[in-house]
Design a protein around this motif. Structure first.
Motif, PDB file in Angstrom:
ATOM      1  N   ASP A 153      32.792  63.343 -22.228  1.00  0.00           N
ATOM      2  CA  ASP A 153      32.288  64.397 -22.370  1.00  0.00           C
ATOM      3  C   ASP A 153      31.930  64.252 -20.233  1.00  0.00           C
ATOM      4  O   ASP A 153      30.806  65.724 -20.019  1.00  0.00           O
ATOM      5  CB  ASP A 153      31.697  64.175 -22.626  1.00  0.00           C
ATOM      6  CG  ASP A 153      31.502  64.706 -24.643  1.00  0.00           C
ATOM      7  OD1 ASP A 153      32.744  64.899 -24.537  1.00  0.00           O
ATOM      8  OD2 ASP A 153      30.721  64.143 -25.532  1.00  0.00           O
ATOM      9  N   ALA A 154      31.382  63.733 -19.760  1.00  0.00           N
ATOM     10  CA  ALA A 154      30.853  63.073 -19.063  1.00  0.00           C
ATOM     11  C   ALA A 154      31.554  63.521 -17.644  1.00  0.00           C
ATOM     12  O   ALA A 154      31.568  64.684 -16.577  1.00  0.00           O
ATOM     13  CB  ALA A 154      30.100  62.218 -18.310  1.00  0.00           C
ATOM     14  N   ASP A 155      32.735  63.018 -17.868  1.00  0.00           N
ATOM     15  CA  ASP A 155      33.330  62.971 -16.190  1.00  0.00           C
ATOM     16  C   ASP A 155      35.458  63.242 -16.729  1.00  0.00           C
ATOM     17  O   ASP A 155      36.455  62.892 -15.822  1.00  0.00           O
ATOM     18  CB  ASP A 155      33.633  61.130 -16.129  1.00  0.00           C
ATOM     19  CG  ASP A 155      32.195  60.997 -15.037  1.00  0.00           C
ATOM     20  OD1 ASP A 155      31.858  61.908 -15.056  1.00  0.00           O
ATOM     21  OD2 ASP A 155      32.002  60.062 -15.969  1.00  0.00           O
ATOM     22  N   GLY A 156      35.355  63.738 -18.223  1.00  0.00           N
ATOM     23  CA  GLY A 156      36.955  63.342 -18.167  1.00  0.00           C
ATOM     24  C   GLY A 156      37.875  62.232 -19.327  1.00  0.00           C
ATOM     25  O   GLY A 156      37.884  61.439 -19.374  1.00  0.00           O
ATOM     26  N   LEU A 157      38.951  63.122 -19.763  1.00  0.00           N
ATOM     27  CA  LEU A 157      39.557  62.013 -20.285  1.00  0.00           C
ATOM     28  C   LEU A 157      40.252  60.736 -19.503  1.00  0.00           C
ATOM     29  O   LEU A 157      40.562  59.973 -19.388  1.00  0.00           O
ATOM     30  CB  LEU A 157      40.686  63.023 -20.351  1.00  0.00           C
ATOM     31  CG  LEU A 157      41.632  61.797 -21.700  1.00  0.00           C
ATOM     32  CD1 LEU A 157      40.995  61.766 -23.258  1.00  0.00           C
ATOM     33  CD2 LEU A 157      43.084  62.460 -22.570  1.00  0.00           C
ATOM     34  N   ASP A 158      40.385  61.832 -17.906  1.00  0.00           N
ATOM     35  CA  ASP A 158      41.071  60.296 -17.417  1.00  0.00           C
ATOM     36  C   ASP A 158      40.281  58.606 -17.083  1.00  0.00           C
ATOM     37  O   ASP A 158      40.703  58.294 -16.443  1.00  0.00           O
ATOM     38  CB  ASP A 158      41.411  61.048 -16.199  1.00  0.00           C
ATOM     39  CG  ASP A 158      42.730  61.584 -16.238  1.00  0.00           C
ATOM     40  OD1 ASP A 158      43.913  61.445 -16.558  1.00  0.00           O
ATOM     41  OD2 ASP A 158      43.278  62.592 -14.849  1.00  0.00           O
ATOM     42  N   ALA A 159      38.659  59.299 -17.284  1.00  0.00           N
ATOM     43  CA  ALA A 159      38.184  57.711 -16.599  1.00  0.00           C
ATOM     44  C   ALA A 159      37.456  57.727 -17.983  1.00  0.00           C
ATOM     45  O   ALA A 159      37.226  56.714 -17.606  1.00  0.00           O
ATOM     46  CB  ALA A 159      36.349  58.755 -16.852  1.00  0.00           C
ATOM     47  N   VAL A 160      38.539  57.900 -19.212  1.00  0.00           N
ATOM     48  CA  VAL A 160      38.375  56.867 -20.087  1.00  0.00           C
ATOM     49  C   VAL A 160      39.510  55.972 -20.333  1.00  0.00           C
ATOM     50  O   VAL A 160      40.031  56.472 -20.427  1.00  0.00           O
ATOM     51  CB  VAL A 160      38.511  58.019 -21.527  1.00  0.00           C
ATOM     52  CG1 VAL A 160      38.349  56.430 -22.885  1.00  0.00           C
ATOM     53  CG2 VAL A 160      37.541  59.035 -21.790  1.00  0.00           C
ATOM     54  N   THR A 161      39.144  54.479 -19.600  1.00  0.00           N
ATOM     55  CA  THR A 161      40.189  53.624 -19.583  1.00  0.00           C
ATOM     56  C   THR A 161      39.699  52.208 -20.513  1.00  0.00           C
ATOM     57  O   THR A 161      38.500  52.160 -20.474  1.00  0.00           O
ATOM     58  CB  THR A 161      40.377  53.151 -18.276  1.00  0.00           C
ATOM     59  OG1 THR A 161      39.156  53.185 -17.886  1.00  0.00           O
ATOM     60  CG2 THR A 161      40.786  54.824 -17.284  1.00  0.00           C
ATOM     61  N   MET A 162      40.672  51.203 -20.982  1.00  0.00           N
ATOM     62  CA  MET A 162      40.027  50.644 -20.861  1.00  0.00           C
ATOM     63  C   MET A 162      39.142  49.739 -20.824  1.00  0.00           C
ATOM     64  O   MET A 162      37.618  49.191 -21.160  1.00  0.00           O
ATOM     65  CB  MET A 162      40.972  49.665 -21.740  1.00  0.00           C
ATOM     66  CG  MET A 162      42.273  49.598 -22.555  1.00  0.00           C
ATOM     67  SD  MET A 162      41.484  50.173 -24.269  1.00  0.00           S
ATOM     68  CE  MET A 162      42.074  48.250 -24.801  1.00  0.00           C
ATOM     69  N   PRO A 163      38.573  49.920 -19.362  1.00  0.00           N
ATOM     70  CA  PRO A 163      37.783  49.096 -18.528  1.00  0.00           C
ATOM     71  C   PRO A 163      36.612  49.940 -18.381  1.00  0.00           C
ATOM     72  O   PRO A 163      35.972  49.021 -18.115  1.00  0.00           O
ATOM     73  CB  PRO A 163      38.315  48.462 -17.297  1.00  0.00           C
ATOM     74  CG  PRO A 163      39.471  48.759 -17.424  1.00  0.00           C
ATOM     75  CD  PRO A 163      40.410  49.938 -18.584  1.00  0.00           C
ATOM     76  N   SER A 164      36.831  51.084 -18.002  1.00  0.00           N
ATOM     77  CA  SER A 164      35.269  51.689 -18.322  1.00  0.00           C
ATOM     78  C   SER A 164      34.567  51.466 -19.916  1.00  0.00           C
ATOM     79  O   SER A 164      33.176  51.618 -19.543  1.00  0.00           O
ATOM     80  CB  SER A 164      35.696  53.158 -18.258  1.00  0.00           C
ATOM     81  OG  SER A 164      36.722  53.969 -18.884  1.00  0.00           O
ATOM     82  N   VAL A 165      35.554  51.375 -20.491  1.00  0.00           N
ATOM     83  CA  VAL A 165      34.975  51.654 -21.958  1.00  0.00           C
ATOM     84  C   VAL A 165      33.633  50.722 -22.569  1.00  0.00           C
ATOM     85  O   VAL A 165      32.975  49.987 -22.464  1.00  0.00           O
ATOM     86  CB  VAL A 165      35.327  52.133 -23.190  1.00  0.00           C
ATOM     87  CG1 VAL A 165      34.947  51.521 -24.532  1.00  0.00           C
ATOM     88  CG2 VAL A 165      36.443  53.805 -23.271  1.00  0.00           C
ATOM     89  N   ALA A 166      35.214  49.521 -21.696  1.00  0.00           N
ATOM     90  CA  ALA A 166      34.279  47.144 -22.054  1.00  0.00           C
ATOM     91  C   ALA A 166      33.217  47.867 -20.809  1.00  0.00           C
ATOM     92  O   ALA A 166      32.190  46.502 -21.831  1.00  0.00           O
ATOM     93  CB  ALA A 166      35.653  47.094 -21.630  1.00  0.00           C
ATOM     94  N   SER A 167      33.398  47.874 -20.133  1.00  0.00           N
ATOM     95  CA  SER A 167      31.923  47.986 -19.230  1.00  0.00           C
ATOM     96  C   SER A 167      30.392  48.809 -19.670  1.00  0.00           C
ATOM     97  O   SER A 167      29.686  48.445 -19.418  1.00  0.00           O
ATOM     98  CB  SER A 167      32.009  48.728 -17.559  1.00  0.00           C
ATOM     99  OG  SER A 167      31.104  49.077 -17.008  1.00  0.00           O
ATOM    100  N   ALA A 168      31.259  49.907 -19.916  1.00  0.00           N
ATOM    101  CA  ALA A 168      29.903  50.562 -20.889  1.00  0.00           C
ATOM    102  C   ALA A 168      29.122  49.847 -22.132  1.00  0.00           C
ATOM    103  O   ALA A 168      28.126  49.508 -22.091  1.00  0.00           O
ATOM    104  CB  ALA A 168      30.143  51.698 -21.491  1.00  0.00           C
ATOM    105  N   LEU A 169      29.981  49.124 -23.014  1.00  0.00           N
ATOM    106  CA  LEU A 169      29.474  48.199 -23.657  1.00  0.00           C
ATOM    107  C   LEU A 169      29.445  46.584 -23.736  1.00  0.00           C
ATOM    108  O   LEU A 169      28.631  46.650 -24.264  1.00  0.00           O
ATOM    109  CB  LEU A 169      29.964  48.159 -25.143  1.00  0.00           C
ATOM    110  CG  LEU A 169      31.204  49.602 -25.627  1.00  0.00           C
ATOM    111  CD1 LEU A 169      31.884  49.233 -26.588  1.00  0.00           C
ATOM    112  CD2 LEU A 169      29.903  49.419 -26.840  1.00  0.00           C
ATOM    113  N   GLY A 170      29.053  46.541 -22.401  1.00  0.00           N
ATOM    114  CA  GLY A 170      28.716  45.339 -21.467  1.00  0.00           C
ATOM    115  C   GLY A 170      29.554  44.044 -22.286  1.00  0.00           C
ATOM    116  O   GLY A 170      29.671  43.234 -21.941  1.00  0.00           O
TER     117      GLY A 170
END
Length: 248
Positions: free
Chosen positions: A40-57
């Motif tokens: 929602d903030a940055d678009g679908l391209d911003a959704v990656t395994m590393p980005s989601v993992a980082s958001a969850l720590g």
């Protein structure tokens, strides 16, 4: 195909829990919530395994214990963002108000999560929320004299209309952000440019439309008009005398 089956098992909550490794710190829904915030903030391209993992720590590798691939993540994310259909799409409304509510609610989801429009349509959606929406749409027509194929075609057409309308709106919104103009001013500028390049002799009908100001009308809702005419066609079809086998 096996991987696709795993995706579906995750979507439907039938995937077995891993028997080895540390206990999971998050539920799958929490993973999808994190991915949704990023999309929602940055678009679908911003959704990656590393980005989601980082958001969850988490580490990127540990996220694979929740979802096995980026494809699985996007599949689950789309269904998560779609959510269940609202109760307003009920058969008690009558078929036409029901389908109008269905179209409005579908468009609202795309407006809220415009990145969903970047996910290509590949075959029939098989995830829980998507199928629940489809079932709700079919339910609005359940008492009408239509064949199963006709009910399916009508709901798919209304779904397509909602998606197309949201896609057009998104395009104008994106252009307005890029040019730092309002959507109305953007449309006005487009109409001005078109009037300069459209030759009345080569494109007489488009020229007439532009001269009439149809592209920038603030009083005419083209999306609503198109949906009304689509539903008028269904209404006309339902009002016809009962068809014989020979008539189809």
């Amino acid at each position: 195909m096996a991987e696709d089956g795993t995706h579906m098992a995750l979507a439907w909550g039938t995937a077995p829990a891993p028997q080895r490794g540390p206990k999971r710190a998050f539920a799958l829904e929490q993973v999808l919530d994190a991915a949704l915030t990023i999309a929602d903030a940055d678009g679908l391209d911003a959704v990656t395994m590393p980005s989601v993992a980082s958001a969850l720590g988490l580490t990127a590798m540990s996220l694979y214990r929740y979802v096995g691939s980026k494809d699985a993540l996007v599949l689950l994310l789309q269904d998560h963002a779609m959510g269940p259909p609202p109760d307003v799409i009920g058969p008690g409304l009558g078929w036409r108000p029901g389908l109008e509510a269905y179209a409005a609610a579908s468009t609202a989801v795309y407006r809220k999560h415009p990145w969903m429009l970047d996910i290509p349509i590949v075959g029939v959606a098989r995830t829980p929320n998507n199928l629940a929406w489809f079932d709700a749409g079919l339910g609005t027509l359940a008492k009408e004299a239509l064949t199963p194929e006709e009910r399916m075609a009508i709901v798919l057409e209304v779904s397509g209309h909602a998606r197309f309308r949201a896609s057009v709106e998104r395009g104008y919104d994106d252009l307005a952000r890029t040019t730092k103009r309002s959507s109305t001013k953007t449309a006005t500028e487009e109409a001005r440019v078109l009037r300069e390049v459209v030759d009345e002799e080569r494109l007489p009908h488009l020229s007439e439309l532009l001269e009439a100001g149809a592209l920038v009308s603030e009083t005419f809702d083209g999306g609503r008009y198109a949906l009304d005419r689509l539903l008028d066609g269904v209404e006309y079809h339902l009002a016809k005398p009962a068809r014989t086998t020979e008539d189809g």
